[in-house]
Design an enzyme around this catalytic site. Structure first.
Site, PDB file in Angstrom:
ATOM      1  N   GLY A 186      53.329 -32.079  74.394  1.00  0.00           N
ATOM      2  CA  GLY A 186      52.485 -33.118  73.800  1.00  0.00           C
ATOM      3  C   GLY A 186      52.995 -33.492  72.429  1.00  0.00           C
ATOM      4  O   GLY A 186      54.193 -33.393  72.146  1.00  0.00           O
ATOM      5  N   SER A 187      52.073 -33.892  71.565  1.00  0.00           N
ATOM      6  CA  SER A 187      52.467 -34.408  70.251  1.00  0.00           C
ATOM      7  C   SER A 187      52.891 -33.280  69.305  1.00  0.00           C
ATOM      8  O   SER A 187      52.529 -32.111  69.496  1.00  0.00           O
ATOM      9  CB  SER A 187      51.282 -35.148  69.623  1.00  0.00           C
ATOM     10  OG  SER A 187      50.258 -34.220  69.335  1.00  0.00           O
ATOM     11  N   GLY A 203      51.379 -29.508  68.733  1.00  0.00           N
ATOM     12  CA  GLY A 203      52.280 -28.361  68.780  1.00  0.00           C
ATOM     13  C   GLY A 203      52.212 -27.509  67.525  1.00  0.00           C
ATOM     14  O   GLY A 203      52.280 -26.280  67.580  1.00  0.00           O
ATOM     15  N   GLU A 235      57.277 -28.234  73.820  1.00  0.00           N
ATOM     16  CA  GLU A 235      58.088 -29.408  74.177  1.00  0.00           C
ATOM     17  C   GLU A 235      57.322 -30.597  73.620  1.00  0.00           C
ATOM     18  O   GLU A 235      56.396 -31.108  74.232  1.00  0.00           O
ATOM     19  CB  GLU A 235      58.237 -29.477  75.692  1.00  0.00           C
ATOM     20  CG  GLU A 235      59.529 -30.133  76.120  1.00  0.00           C
ATOM     21  CD  GLU A 235      59.325 -31.556  76.560  1.00  0.00           C
ATOM     22  OE1 GLU A 235      59.850 -32.451  75.867  1.00  0.00           O
ATOM     23  OE2 GLU A 235      58.643 -31.766  77.569  1.00  0.00           O
ATOM     24  N   CYS A 290      58.643 -38.453  76.795  1.00  0.00           N
ATOM     25  CA  CYS A 290      59.119 -37.830  75.562  1.00  0.00           C
ATOM     26  C   CYS A 290      60.598 -38.146  75.372  1.00  0.00           C
ATOM     27  O   CYS A 290      61.100 -38.143  74.256  1.00  0.00           O
ATOM     28  CB  CYS A 290      58.870 -36.328  75.578  1.00  0.00           C
ATOM     29  SG  CYS A 290      59.630 -35.513  76.955  1.00  0.00           S
TER      30      CYS A 290
HETATM   31  C1  UN1 Z   1      58.394 -35.835  79.337  1.00  0.00           C
HETATM   32  O1  UN1 Z   1      58.343 -37.025  79.069  1.00  0.00           O
HETATM   33  O2  UN1 Z   1      57.569 -35.020  78.849  1.00  0.00           O
HETATM   34  O3  UN1 Z   1      64.040 -36.380  81.403  1.00  0.00           O
HETATM   35  C2  UN1 Z   1      59.345 -35.269  80.322  1.00  0.00           C
HETATM   36  C3  UN1 Z   1      63.053 -37.042  81.752  1.00  0.00           C
HETATM   37  C4  UN1 Z   1      62.080 -36.422  82.725  1.00  0.00           C
HETATM   38  C5  UN1 Z   1      61.093 -35.579  82.024  1.00  0.00           C
HETATM   39  C6  UN1 Z   1      60.395 -36.190  80.838  1.00  0.00           C
HETATM   40  N1  UN1 Z   1      62.810 -35.625  83.672  1.00  0.00           N
HETATM   41  O4  UN1 Z   1      62.848 -38.180  81.366  1.00  0.00           O
END
Ligand code: UN1
Length: 504
Positions: A238-239, A243, A260, A294
């Site tokens: 998340g953000s 975190g 993450e 992300c």
């Molecule tokens: C995410 O956005 O938290 O590499 C994960 C990627 C995907 C996972 C993204 N396999 O864009």
């Protein structure tokens, strides 16, 4: 029959499940809205502290049995989970689209990512290898072995409501752990459906409760979960703000975190890049999942020699991107998750303009039901303050560079360190980008965009991204405890480092 009926998600569902099924009965009821058109698609009764307590107890009890099961047999259970996910891929994928607005192929891709994780974990369950070392003492054997850790809390975000759980939970299962899943309140139905499918497999093995589910407010169940001394590992996606809090709380009790967090990923398009390749990669990276990964590409640095034509082509591509109902054939851009995300998009565009940005494409919300915005391209200096922020929306900031060293420095100047890419046909430029003075991110790609990573590698990043690594490679080590074992098979007791301590 709709996907909600097929998955039996039409009635009010419970936001807590452990052994013996679902049991939240007193919490407030959350209305689940589809971002596609703002319609109500479900209701979930949220879990409260007492529900979480049951989930933790059930998980702890199931762990007692499960931890003694040989890892390859745990892998067989994960194989069966993979089969169930395969059998329901279409329905789960459609549910992902309905609940979080991904286009159909991305909804299906998300479930495929979970299936891929299951496949990987089946093999990994026979490869949880420890090292053996040479002892300095004669007649001694030194090795390391890996044991299950206990209960792993898995906190997931709305944008990967199934896959990111699988990155964690399926690895935790082969590691011999129990898992308690706290999904985003923006994607509870995918979590319930995924959980129930997996629970069927576990129940058939007498392991009901090993995978717990708790859907509730952060202040009520989230906080209690991260503070719980029975939970040795909290994996959170998340953000950066979230975190930082999880890290402080879990670190405060000297337990482990796996974080993450945010990304602010850049693509460099060098002077000798294959521009066709780069164009497609930039569009997918910046606009795919409506900019809500992300790993989304948020910054684009183009070499001056190719900047004019490349940016023109990009503007052209942005103008023709099909936006709309993500379940409709041909759509490439679906909605943002909710009204709050649209407001954040608008605020970021306004700030970018105030900081000297020129909107080359998009910049506006769409006037239609649901939460749609136009993919947005903004020409802006790399060091404008807004560029340092991760806005979870399809906004791409573009700047032009003259030399590769500066572009690499720009790529590294943000606080986040998740993913990065360079497009070049030059070995020198590619290797400079990958060198120790190159990208500082957890992921560095050449002629591939920043998003869409395969699960075989470890996924995660440095700096404010949190440092965690999930999914493939040796990420499994985070879910186990390492034990160094030295066995003396002689009748003498030599001490290491030549120490003498002769008694009697
Ligand atoms: C995410 O956005 O938290 O590499 C994960 C990627 C995907 C996972 C993204 N396999 O864009």
């Amino acid at each position: 029959m709709s996907v909600l009926e097929r998955l039996d998600l039409v009635r009010e569902r419970s936001g807590a499940a452990g052994k013996g099924g679902a049991f939240a009965t007193t919490g407030r009821v959350l209305t689940v809205v589809s971002p596609i058109d703002g319609s109500t698609i479900g209701r979930v009764r949220l879990a409260e502290a007492a529900d979480l307590e049951r989930v933790v107890r059930d998980a702890a009890a199931a762990f007692e049995t499960f931890r003694t099961m040989p890892a390859p047999r745990r892998g067989e259970i994960v194989r069966q989970i993979g089969e169930v996910l395969r059998a329901h891929k279409d329905d789960l994928g459609e549910l992902v689209s309905l609940e979080v607005g991904k286009i159909r192929s991305e909804g299906l891709g998300e479930v495929q990512e979970a299936i891929d994780m299951a496949d990987l974990c089946v093999g990994m369950s026979r490869q949880l290898c420890g090292l053996s070392m040479h002892s300095e003492r004669p007649g001694h054997r030194m090795t390391e072995q890996w044991h299950p850790l206990g209960i792993v809390a898995v906190i997931t975000a709305f944008n990967f409501p199934c896959a990111v759980w699988a990155w964690n939970a399926l690895v935790a299962l082969i590691a011999g752990d129990a898992v308690i899943w706290k999904p985003s309140l923006k994607a509870p139905l995918t979590a319930i459906a995924t959980h129930e499918l997996c629970e069927r497999v576990l129940a058939a093995h007498g392991l009901s409760g090993l995978l717990g589910l708790v859907i509730g407010d952060d202040a009520v169940v989230g906080e209690a979960l991260i503070r719980d001394e029975r939970v040795p590992l909290v994996s959170a996606t998340g953000s950066c703000r979230m975190g930082r809090h999880v890290n402080a709380v879990v670190g405060g009790r000297l337990a482990r975190t796996l974080l993450e967090l945010g990304g602010n990923n850049a693509i460099l398009v060098h002077r000798d890049a294959d521009l066709d390749l780069a164009l497609r990669a930039v569009c997918f990276g910046a606009v795919g999942t409506a900019g809500q990964r992300c790993t989304t590409t948020r910054r684009l640095f183009v070499h001056r020699d190719v900047a004019g034509p490349f940016i023109d082509r990009l503007v052209g591509a942005y103008r023709t991107l099909p936006i709309g109902d993500p379940l409709q054939e041909g759509t490439l851009v679906g909605p943002l998750i909710d009204a709050g995300a649209v407001a954040q998009f608008e605020a970021a565009v306004a700030k970018a303009v105030a900081q000297g940005g020129a909107v080359l494409a998009g910049g506006k919300r769409l006037d239609r039901p649901g939460f749609y915005v136009a993919p947005t391209l903004i020409r802006l200096r790399h060091d404008a303050p807004i560029v340092a922020d991760e806005t979870f929306a399809p906004i791409l900031y573009v700047d032009v560079y003259d030399d590769l060293d500066s572009a690499i420095a720009w790529q590294n100047e943000v606080r986040q360190g998740l993913s990065s890419a360079i497009f070049t046909d030059s070995v020198r430029a590619a290797e400079a980008f990958l060198s120790v003075r190159g990208s500082d991110c957890g992921i560095a790609n050449v002629n591939i965009g920043t998003s869409g990573a395969e699960i075989g590698g470890a996924i995660g990043g440095e700096k404010e991204t949190g440092g965690g690594r999930e999914a493939g490679s040796d990420s499994w080590k985070a879910y186990m405890r390492r034990q160094t074992v030295t066995v003396n098979y002689t009748s003498s007791l030599p001490l290491a480092q030549g120490v003498r301590f002769d008694v009697g």
